[in-house]
Design a protein around this motif. Structure first.
Motif, PDB file in Angstrom:
ATOM      1  N   MET A  56      75.379  18.330   9.333  1.00 44.54           N
ATOM      2  CA  MET A  56      74.837  18.829   8.074  1.00 44.54           C
ATOM      3  C   MET A  56      73.340  19.090   8.235  1.00 44.54           C
ATOM      4  O   MET A  56      72.730  18.854   9.284  1.00 44.54           O
ATOM      5  N   GLY A  57      72.732  19.629   7.168  1.00 43.33           N
ATOM      6  CA  GLY A  57      71.314  19.900   7.204  1.00 43.33           C
ATOM      7  C   GLY A  57      70.981  21.299   6.746  1.00 43.33           C
ATOM      8  O   GLY A  57      71.846  22.093   6.383  1.00 43.33           O
ATOM      9  N   ILE A  58      69.685  21.601   6.789  1.00 41.48           N
ATOM     10  CA  ILE A  58      69.175  22.915   6.370  1.00 41.48           C
ATOM     11  C   ILE A  58      69.024  23.784   7.611  1.00 41.48           C
ATOM     12  O   ILE A  58      68.323  23.397   8.558  1.00 41.48           O
ATOM     13  N   TYR A  59      69.664  24.970   7.587  1.00 40.18           N
ATOM     14  CA  TYR A  59      69.665  25.828   8.764  1.00 40.18           C
ATOM     15  C   TYR A  59      68.853  27.118   8.567  1.00 40.18           C
ATOM     16  O   TYR A  59      68.426  27.710   9.532  1.00 40.18           O
ATOM     17  N   ARG A  60      68.695  27.549   7.332  1.00 37.41           N
ATOM     18  CA  ARG A  60      67.891  28.771   7.125  1.00 37.41           C
ATOM     19  C   ARG A  60      67.354  28.754   5.703  1.00 37.41           C
ATOM     20  O   ARG A  60      68.067  28.420   4.749  1.00 37.41           O
ATOM     21  N   VAL A  61      66.089  29.212   5.585  1.00 41.23           N
ATOM     22  CA  VAL A  61      65.430  29.321   4.291  1.00 41.23           C
ATOM     23  C   VAL A  61      64.771  30.692   4.221  1.00 41.23           C
ATOM     24  O   VAL A  61      64.038  31.081   5.153  1.00 41.23           O
ATOM     25  N   THR A  62      65.027  31.445   3.128  1.00 41.41           N
ATOM     26  CA  THR A  62      64.385  32.745   2.927  1.00 41.41           C
ATOM     27  C   THR A  62      63.806  32.791   1.523  1.00 41.41           C
ATOM     28  O   THR A  62      64.445  32.408   0.544  1.00 41.41           O
ATOM     29  N   LEU A  63      62.521  33.241   1.458  1.00 44.26           N
ATOM     30  CA  LEU A  63      61.838  33.419   0.180  1.00 44.26           C
ATOM     31  C   LEU A  63      60.704  34.407   0.426  1.00 44.26           C
ATOM     32  O   LEU A  63      59.782  34.116   1.210  1.00 44.26           O
ATOM     33  N   ALA A  64      60.788  35.573  -0.219  1.00 44.10           N
ATOM     34  CA  ALA A  64      59.763  36.621  -0.035  1.00 44.10           C
ATOM     35  C   ALA A  64      59.605  36.893   1.458  1.00 44.10           C
ATOM     36  O   ALA A  64      60.583  37.171   2.153  1.00 44.10           O
ATOM     37  N   THR A  68      62.977  31.449   7.859  1.00 41.93           N
ATOM     38  CA  THR A  68      62.986  30.523   8.984  1.00 41.93           C
ATOM     39  C   THR A  68      64.398  30.072   9.277  1.00 41.93           C
ATOM     40  O   THR A  68      65.251  29.999   8.387  1.00 41.93           O
ATOM     41  N   ALA A  69      64.622  29.738  10.549  1.00 37.49           N
ATOM     42  CA  ALA A  69      65.889  29.166  10.995  1.00 37.49           C
ATOM     43  C   ALA A  69      65.580  27.865  11.710  1.00 37.49           C
ATOM     44  O   ALA A  69      64.733  27.836  12.616  1.00 37.49           O
ATOM     45  N   THR A  70      66.256  26.784  11.307  1.00 37.47           N
ATOM     46  CA  THR A  70      66.016  25.467  11.906  1.00 37.47           C
ATOM     47  C   THR A  70      67.331  24.873  12.360  1.00 37.47           C
ATOM     48  O   THR A  70      68.394  25.489  12.214  1.00 37.47           O
ATOM     49  N   ALA A  71      67.238  23.620  12.892  1.00 38.88           N
ATOM     50  CA  ALA A  71      68.387  23.059  13.594  1.00 38.88           C
ATOM     51  C   ALA A  71      69.148  22.017  12.800  1.00 38.88           C
ATOM     52  O   ALA A  71      70.021  21.346  13.342  1.00 38.88           O
ATOM     53  N   GLY A  72      68.819  21.742  11.545  1.00 38.56           N
ATOM     54  CA  GLY A  72      69.626  20.862  10.721  1.00 38.56           C
ATOM     55  C   GLY A  72      69.162  19.416  10.737  1.00 38.56           C
ATOM     56  O   GLY A  72      68.044  19.073  11.129  1.00 38.56           O
ATOM     57  N   ALA A  73      70.075  18.482  10.291  1.00 38.42           N
ATOM     58  CA  ALA A  73      69.739  17.062  10.036  1.00 38.42           C
ATOM     59  C   ALA A  73      69.257  16.343  11.266  1.00 38.42           C
ATOM     60  O   ALA A  73      68.538  15.346  11.167  1.00 38.42           O
ATOM     61  N   ALA A  74      69.644  16.788  12.449  1.00 36.28           N
ATOM     62  CA  ALA A  74      69.211  16.113  13.663  1.00 36.28           C
ATOM     63  C   ALA A  74      67.697  16.119  13.796  1.00 36.28           C
ATOM     64  O   ALA A  74      67.118  15.258  14.478  1.00 36.28           O
TER      65      ALA A  74
END
Length: 992
Positions: A56-64, A68-74
């Motif tokens: 689980m975790g956050i893998y991508r965030v887009t705003l304006a 960004t793309a990240t690797a998650g909970a690890a």
């Protein structure tokens, strides 16, 4: 940074975002990119390492502009506030925040934006709330009171959907929390809109130059050329190493964000190229719009500047594929001034443009359209490689005539052509032209076949053929419709073309109209006549009544509509003309009201749609057009008198049947016959070319209009099968023909059967008689205009050389011309010498009963049925008298014609009314036993002859007084003549 559970596509986007982030950090000097948000008052913890396995975790965030793309909970809690690119937002603007979590399990996501920059995240600062999802999104609006120009912290917290809802300061059980930087502006900046093009998307080995055309001032660019290479230049130039088709992508960014544009299969790199140009002729002094602005050839369509661009080499990018021996159209666009245009093709691919390679030369032309055809037999012809095509366009009379000569005002453009061998059969085609329209029809055939045929076979439809490419003109002697076939063949196979040739049944003579052609104040003559291919604009003037333009012809098809148009001079003092055109559809030499194609009353211009009648006969026939002053003369005859205020013109129309399979139809002139001979007429439409008749007695025929003689009386079923190349049809008429007797009447004429219609009321023959030998009438009102009475009225036996009194009565009109013809030589037609009675001229107020005399000439054939025709004729239109003897084959609207049977016998009597025998035969008709009563006080010879003149019985009679018995039971039924050779007297005898 640990990258986990990424697909290739995700990794590609990650690296692209990372590169753009690095480019941005390296080049940006804005305050927003230099600031970091203040520290938060709390820092969330990390999920236990044992739970990282759930991915689980956050893998991508887009705003304006943030993506960004990240690797998650690890990775645990991550603060990208100073490391990642800032999202630039404007006060009062609405923005979409999107967060992507683990694709395999639902999570709950919350996001807060610290608007007051106090390091805490209140309930009013919540901008996203999403549960039980894997893609999370929300739209929020930036408050108008938010601080401008400072870095604000964006916190995003995520956890498993069955875990407690994450808060801004909680430690997640399975997922993670990330912080980002947001900078607020007074107004929202515009993101770029990626746009680009290549100066030339086709390369033959050289570099391709790309041009950025993006909107909204991008500051960074990332090009991907489709071959693994990339560039960060704004306008890069790229050299492809291998031929192929490539997809190009541009990502353009500024402080507000990024945008991408992908062009699939945008660039083509060719391995082949035409040989280098032997020269590049430059324009020396362009002027006045000279040069080429558009070139079109076999799918190639290139627009360009005119001669101001000088020499242009499009030979790599603009290529046409042609097939040897197949014509292609080259269309060139120039300014509306005269150009000299020349076209060369390096057909042998030697890099030179030799004089023999000049394909076209047009002098003083504008925007020419040229048919190019490269013969496969061209020496040194190269297939499958791009060959240089050179176009030179300069002013008319330019000295630049060679492929390397520098044009003065125009230009030279190069293209390429790839030639393919001709692997298809030829395209057979030919045109038909009538060189002689009447009598034996003479036709020439122009071979228009394309595609390198090596052999030809012509079938002219009349049993003759030719294997010449250009056969000599062909003559058709017999009437009919002929399907002409051309088979053109090469190694790839054959192709067939068809055309129809129509030969008229008759070539009649026509009356010559009179008139005066109008006057200067009322010019009733044509200045032009147009119909189909006829476009006659030869000069005319007043004073000419008739013009023969029958050498001008057009082909019209039954069932099609055509536009007739004519013009005449204006009237100086006002007035109008009446224009009518007729088509002699039945080819009988006369124009009737039913043959009017159209009529109109107008001034200067006359036009209407015309249609060939469905019953028109195929072949060349006459078109007559008449113009006369005023609408009061609409009842004009087509043979106008001398005082007529108008003029007439004749043309030729070749009538063709409607294209399609035939529908069999036929008739017999006399289906009930006393002669045994029947004339059949095919009336099938849609142009049959083959006929098969079956007459019901075992005999057949393959001509169009057969004449058949039956061997025995009886009733017969007749059928006709017709065909053409489009189909076959059969018509059967059961019990159609009845033969009452053999030789009891003359056979039908070979031609010359008048039209059958209804005579005008109160006109026509009332009674007709020849001495005591023939008595006919009275007839009822509105009797048919023609009737064949040869079988219905008993034959009249007339002695040759004897003067007989004739009496004829008109039903109403005293102004009647009367004529009598006898087919004295029994050849099946009426000759001019066979007109035995002529009452052309007569008093206007003559009585309705007319008398005359008839004498059979010495050459009259004896002892067989002969045809006698009587015709009552009336003057047409406004004429008071007939001006010429009418045809025995024609009946007008008020005319009547009747046919009778006579049998001529030899005689020396000279007295009028002589020839009646002084004896009687009874019974008559008889079944076999006959008695002859007369004065036989002298020895007498009695002969019995059949209708063919053969003596079937000769008996010497001794002097007797009373009845002479004859036993005739052995003779067949039919008509006989009982003759006394010594006196030439004869009596008609019918055996039943």
């Amino acid at each position: 940074m640990i990258i986990k559970n990424f697909g290739l596509k995700t990794m590609g986007k990650f690296f692209e975002a990372t590169i753009m982030w690095m480019l941005y950090l390296a080049s940006s000097t804005s305050v927003a990119s230099a600031q970091c948000p203040p520290p938060a008052t709390c820092q969330p913890g990390n999920a236990p390492a044992t739970n990282h396995a759930f991915g689980m975790g956050i893998y991508r965030v887009t705003l304006a502009g943030l993506d960004t793309a990240t690797a998650g909970a690890a990775q645990g809690y991550q603060d990208y506030g100073c490391r990642a690119r800032a999202a630039l937002l404007g006060r009062g603007g609405s923005y979409a925040l999107a967060v992507r979590t683990n694709p395999n399990a639902d999570e709950t996501v919350r996001a807060w934006l610290d608007y007051n920059n106090d390091g805490q995240f209140g309930a009013g600062e919540l901008v996203l709330s999403s549960a039980n999802a894997r893609q999370h999104a929300a739209t929020f609006t930036v408050p108008a009171t938010a601080p401008v120009g400072v870095a604000l912290r964006l916190r995003i917290a995520a956890d498993y959907s069955l875990a407690p809802v994450p808060g801004p300061c909680t430690t997640p059980q399975y997922s993670q929390t990330e912080d980002y930087r947001v900078v607020l502006l007074a107004t929202a900046p515009a993101r770029p809109q990626a746009r680009f093009l290549a100066l030339d998307t086709v390369s033959c080995g050289g570099p391709i130059s790309f041009r950025d055309q993006s909107l909204h001032a991008p500051a960074q660019w990332l090009w991907r050329f489709g071959d693994g290479a990339s560039s960060s230049q704004q306008h890069p130039q790229h050299q492809y190493a291998q031929p192929g088709t490539y997809t190009v992508r541009l990502t353009a960014c500024n402080a507000a964000g990024c945008d991408s544009l992908t062009r699939t299969g945008y660039v083509t790199v060719r391995a082949d190229a035409p040989r280098p140009a032997p020269c590049q002729p430059a324009t020396t002094a362009h002027c006045c719009g000279y040069g080429l602005t558009r070139v079109r050839l076999a799918g190639l369509d290139n627009r360009s500047l005119d001669g101001q661009a000088g020499y242009e080499d499009f030979s790599c990018a603009r290529r046409a594929t042609l097939t040897a021996d197949r014509p292609a159209t080259l269309q060139l666009s120039t300014a509306a001034v005269a150009h000299d245009v020349r076209v060369w093709l390096d057909v042998n691919d030697d890099g030179q443009l030799a004089p023999a390679e000049l394909l076209y030369q047009g002098l003083a032309v504008q925007s020419p359209s040229v048919t190019l055809s490269i013969p496969a037999s061209t020496a040194g012809l190269v297939y499958g490689r791009p060959l240089r095509l050179r176009l030179l366009a300069d002013f008319a009379g330019s000295p630049a005539t060679g492929p390397c000569a520098a044009p003065q005002l125009g230009q030279v453009e190069d293209y390429s052509v790839v030639l393919a061998p001709n692997l298809a059969p030829p395209a057979a085609a030919f045109a038909v032209a009538y060189q002689q329209l009447c009598g034996p029809v003479r036709v020439s055939f122009a071979n228009q076949t394309t595609g390198a045929a090596t052999a030809y076979h012509w079938d002219f439809g009349d049993g003759t053929s030719s294997t010449l490419a250009a056969p000599p003109p062909h003559t058709y002697a017999r009437p009919g419709l002929y399907e002409v076939r051309l088979v053109a063949q090469n190694a790839a196979g054959p192709d067939t073309a068809w055309q129809r040739v129509a030969v008229a049944e008759a070539c009649p003579t026509y009356c010559t109209p009179l008139g005066n052609g109008g006057t200067n104040s009322a010019p009733a003559y044509f200045t032009s006549v147009r119909l189909g291919d006829i476009n006659n604009t030869v000069p005319r003037t007043t004073g000419v009544a008739y013009r023969d333009f029958t050498d001008q012809y057009t082909t019209l098809q039954i069932g099609q509509s055509y536009q007739f148009a004519a013009t005449s001079p204006p009237y100086p003092f006002g007035g109008s003309n009446h224009v009518t055109c007729w088509l002699d559809a039945n080819q009988d030499g006369f124009f009737t009201a039913s043959e009017i194609l159209g009529t109109v009353n107008n001034v200067l211009q006359y036009q209407y749609a015309v249609r060939v009648p469905a019953a028109a006969k195929a072949g060349p026939t006459r078109l007559r057009v008449m113009i006369h002053y005023g609408a009061a003369y609409v009842d004009a005859t087509t043979c106008s008198p001398a005082w007529w205020p108008g003029s007439t013109e004749d043309y030729t129309v070749v009538v063709l049947p409607a294209a399609g399979p035939p529908a069999a139809l036929f008739s017999a002139e006399l289906p009930t016959s006393c002669s045994g001979t029947v004339q059949f007429r095919d009336s099938t439409e849609s142009g049959p070319t083959r006929w098969l008749w079956r007459f019901g007695d075992g005999d057949s025929a393959t001509v169009q209009h057969p004449r058949h003689t039956y061997a025995a009386p009886g009733t017969y079923t007749v059928s006709l099968t017709v065909s053409n190349r489009l189909g076959t049809s059969t018509r059967t008429r059961p019990g159609y023909v009845t033969i009452r007797s053999l030789g009891g009447a003359p056979a039908p004429l070979t031609a010359c059967r008048p039209a059958v219609g209804v005579t005008e009321a109160q006109r026509g023959i009332r009674t007709f008689s020849i001495g005591t030998a023939l008595s006919y009438g009275p007839q009822p009102l509105n009797a048919p205009s023609y009737r064949d009475e040869t079988c219905a009225v008993p034959p009249a036996v007339l002695a040759r050389g004897v003067l007989y009194a004739m009496t004829m009565a008109d039903r109403y009109n005293p102004a009647t011309a009367a004529f009598v013809w006898v087919d004295v030589n029994d050849d099946g037609r009426f000759d001019a010498t066979e007109l035995l009675y002529d009452a052309l001229q007569f008093p206007v107020f003559s009585p309705t009963v007319r008398t005359g005399t008839l004498t059979l000439p010495p050459a009259t054939v004896l002892n067989r049925p002969l045809r006698l025709r009587v015709l009552f004729a009336y003057p047409p239109g406004n004429q008071s008298n007939l001006t010429a003897i009418p045809s025995p084959c024609y009946t007008g609207a008020a005319d009547q014609a009747r046919d009778f049977t006579i049998i001529a016998t030899a005689s020396t009597a000279t007295a009028a009314g002589a020839g009646a025998p002084a004896w009687q035969v009874y019974p008559n008709p008889a079944t076999g036993h006959v008695s002859v009563r007369g004065d036989f006080r002298q020895p007498t010879v009695v002969e019995l002859c059949d209708v063919r003149g053969r003596v079937v019985l000769r008996q010497s009679v001794p002097p007797v007084s009373g009845a002479l018995p004859l036993q005739l039971q052995a003779l067949p039924r039919g008509l006989y003549l009982l003759r006394l050779p010594a006196t030439g007297q004869a009596a008609r005898l019918v055996l039943e």
